[in-house]
Scaffold this active site. Sequence first.
Site, PDB file in Angstrom:
ATOM      1  N   LYS A 230       6.252  13.024  41.700  1.00  0.00           N
ATOM      2  CA  LYS A 230       5.453  14.240  41.770  1.00  0.00           C
ATOM      3  C   LYS A 230       6.307  15.366  42.339  1.00  0.00           C
ATOM      4  CE  LYS A 230       1.412  13.112  40.178  1.00  0.00           C
ATOM      5  NZ  LYS A 230       0.970  13.708  38.905  1.00  0.00           N
TER       6      LYS A 230
ATOM      7  N   ASP B 194       6.708  15.180  37.410  1.00  0.00           N
ATOM      8  CA  ASP B 194       5.427  15.771  37.003  1.00  0.00           C
ATOM      9  C   ASP B 194       5.043  16.845  38.016  1.00  0.00           C
ATOM     10  OD1 ASP B 194       2.878  16.418  36.241  1.00  0.00           O
ATOM     11  OD2 ASP B 194       2.035  14.409  36.478  1.00  0.00           O
TER      12      ASP B 194
ATOM     13  N   GLU C 192       7.048  16.833  33.100  1.00  0.00           N
ATOM     14  CA  GLU C 192       5.619  16.911  32.745  1.00  0.00           C
ATOM     15  C   GLU C 192       4.953  18.093  33.440  1.00  0.00           C
ATOM     16  OE1 GLU C 192       3.614  13.113  32.809  1.00  0.00           O
ATOM     17  OE2 GLU C 192       1.793  13.974  33.664  1.00  0.00           O
TER      18      GLU C 192
ATOM     19  N   ASP D 230       0.078  17.216  29.867  1.00  0.00           N
ATOM     20  CA  ASP D 230      -0.871  16.235  30.410  1.00  0.00           C
ATOM     21  C   ASP D 230      -2.244  16.881  30.531  1.00  0.00           C
ATOM     22  OD1 ASP D 230      -2.278  14.310  31.783  1.00  0.00           O
ATOM     23  OD2 ASP D 230      -1.198  14.523  33.660  1.00  0.00           O
TER      24      ASP D 230
ATOM     25  N   LYS E  12      -4.159   9.590  28.097  1.00  0.00           N
ATOM     26  CA  LYS E  12      -4.897   8.980  29.213  1.00  0.00           C
ATOM     27  C   LYS E  12      -6.241   8.510  28.700  1.00  0.00           C
ATOM     28  CE  LYS E  12      -2.804  11.425  33.105  1.00  0.00           C
ATOM     29  NZ  LYS E  12      -2.996  12.424  34.168  1.00  0.00           N
TER      30      LYS E  12
ATOM     31  N   GLN F 285      -4.812   8.428  35.374  1.00  0.00           N
ATOM     32  CA  GLN F 285      -5.688   9.441  35.974  1.00  0.00           C
ATOM     33  C   GLN F 285      -6.069   9.007  37.388  1.00  0.00           C
ATOM     34  OE1 GLN F 285      -6.549  12.416  33.799  1.00  0.00           O
ATOM     35  NE2 GLN F 285      -6.371  12.845  35.975  1.00  0.00           N
TER      36      GLN F 285
HETATM   37  C1  MUC Z   1      -0.902  12.962  36.605  1.00  0.00           C
HETATM   38  O1  MUC Z   1      -0.213  12.492  35.707  1.00  0.00           O
HETATM   39  O2  MUC Z   1      -0.963  14.169  36.716  1.00  0.00           O
HETATM   40  C2  MUC Z   1      -2.790  13.601  39.092  1.00  0.00           C
HETATM   41  C3  MUC Z   1      -3.625  14.598  38.769  1.00  0.00           C
HETATM   42  C4  MUC Z   1      -4.222  14.255  37.549  1.00  0.00           C
HETATM   43  O3  MUC Z   1      -5.033  14.913  36.910  1.00  0.00           O
HETATM   44  O4  MUC Z   1      -3.770  13.064  37.133  1.00  0.00           O
HETATM   45  C5  MUC Z   1      -2.897  12.536  38.095  1.00  0.00           C
HETATM   46  C6  MUC Z   1      -1.637  12.031  37.521  1.00  0.00           C
HETATM   47 MG    MG Z   2       0.455  14.532  34.981  1.00  0.00          MG
END
Ligand code: MUC
Ligand code: MG
Length: 367
Positions: free
Chosen positions: A162, A191, A217, A242, A266, A294
Site C-alpha cells: 500500500k 497500490d 494500481e 481497481d 474483485k 476487498q
Molecule cells: C485494494 O486493492 O484497494 C482497500 C480499499 C479497497 O477498496 O479495497 C482494498 C484493497
Molecule cells: Mg486496490
Amino acid sequence: MKITALEAIPFDIRYSKPLKFASGEVHVAQHVLVRVHTDDGIVGVAEAPPRPFTYGETQVGIIAVIEQLFAPQLVGLTLLQRETVVTRLARTVGNPTAKAAVDMAIWDALGRTLGLPVHELLGGFTDRMRVSHMLGFDEPAVMVAEAERMRDSYGITTFKVKVGRRPCSLDTAVVRALRERFGDAIELYVDGNRGWTAAESLRAMKEMADLDLLFAEELCPADDVLGRRWLVSHLDVPFIADESVPTPADVTREVLGGSATAVSIKTARTGFTGSQRVHHLAEGLGLEVVLGNQIDGQLGTACAVSFGAAYQLTARRAGELSNFLDMSDDLLAEPLQIRDGVLHVPPGNGHGVEVDPDKLARYRVDR
Ligand code: MUC
Ligand code: MG
C-alpha cells in the site's frame, strides 16, 4: 430451484492486525452474510464487505437494500434465471457488494443443487491459485517483518504494498527495503488507493524504477482524467484500475480513455456473473488481470479463489487471497489453509464451504 427467501445478517469480527491504506483503515470486519433459500431446502451463502470509503456502502445500508429492494424482486425466480436476476438488480444504481453477494449466494445454491463446485461451473481451469499478500501502511522494518512472517508461515512470495502517503518517500522506502531484504525471490507491486496526484505518482514511480515492480494500481484518482491519462502514458508497467472500475462499462471507459492498462477483478464487487463479464472484456481487450481483495473474510475469499481458479487469465497471476489471516476469527466451519504460497479451492459443492452456526451466533449483531 425456486428462490423462496433472501436473508442479510450483519456480523462483526475484529482484525488482530488492522489494515491501513490511503483511502481508509479497517479495524473491524462489519460484514453481511447473505443467504438465499430455495424451495428444495437448499441454502446458498456469500459475504458482503461494506467499504464506505470506496463504494459508499455500509452494513446497515446493505441489509436495507437487500431486504427492501432486492428480495421482493428475486423471490419466485429460479436459480437458472441469473441473467434476469442481474437485470433486476441493475435497476438500482451502485450497491456493488450487496449485488455481488446476492449473485454469489445464488451461484452457491445452484452448485449445491446440482452437486457441483462453482469453480467448475464457471470455467474449471484449475483448482488453486498462488497467493499475493497485501501489506498495509507501517514503518519499513515492520512491513518487512510482516512479509517475512507471510513467507515463513505460508510460503507467500508476492506482495502488494500500500502506497499513497506524503511524502512519497515514506512508501518508496518500504518498497526499497522489501526488495533489498528479499532480492528477486519476491514479486512486488504497489497500490495507491488514489492517495497521490498524477505528478506525485510519476515521481514516486521514477524513484522506484530500479525495484522491478510488476504493476502500479490506482495511484491517483480516475476523476483527474487528463492527469491520469498522462501518468499512464509515462509508465513502463501496467496500470491497474481497481475502485475506478466497479462495472464493465467503467472498465471500457478507463481503458479506452487511456487511464488504465490492467484491471483488478474483485468478486466482492462484481460477484460471479459481473466478474465473468469483466474477465471476458479484459480478455478481448488484451488486458492484464489481477484477482483483487476487498479485505474479504474467509467466505469472500472462498468465492474469490473459486472465480480466480476458473479461468486461465485470472489464475496466471497470484491472487489477493490472504487478508483473512489478519482477522481474529471467522465464520467458516473449516478454516481456509494457505500452504506453500497456494490456496486451493475448498473441496465440495457450491463454494465448498460451510458457515459454523455457533460462530455465526457469536458474531451476528442483529440479536
Ligand atoms: C485494494 O486493492 O484497494 C482497500 C480499499 C479497497 O477498496 O479495497 C482494498 C484493497
Ligand atoms: Mg486496490
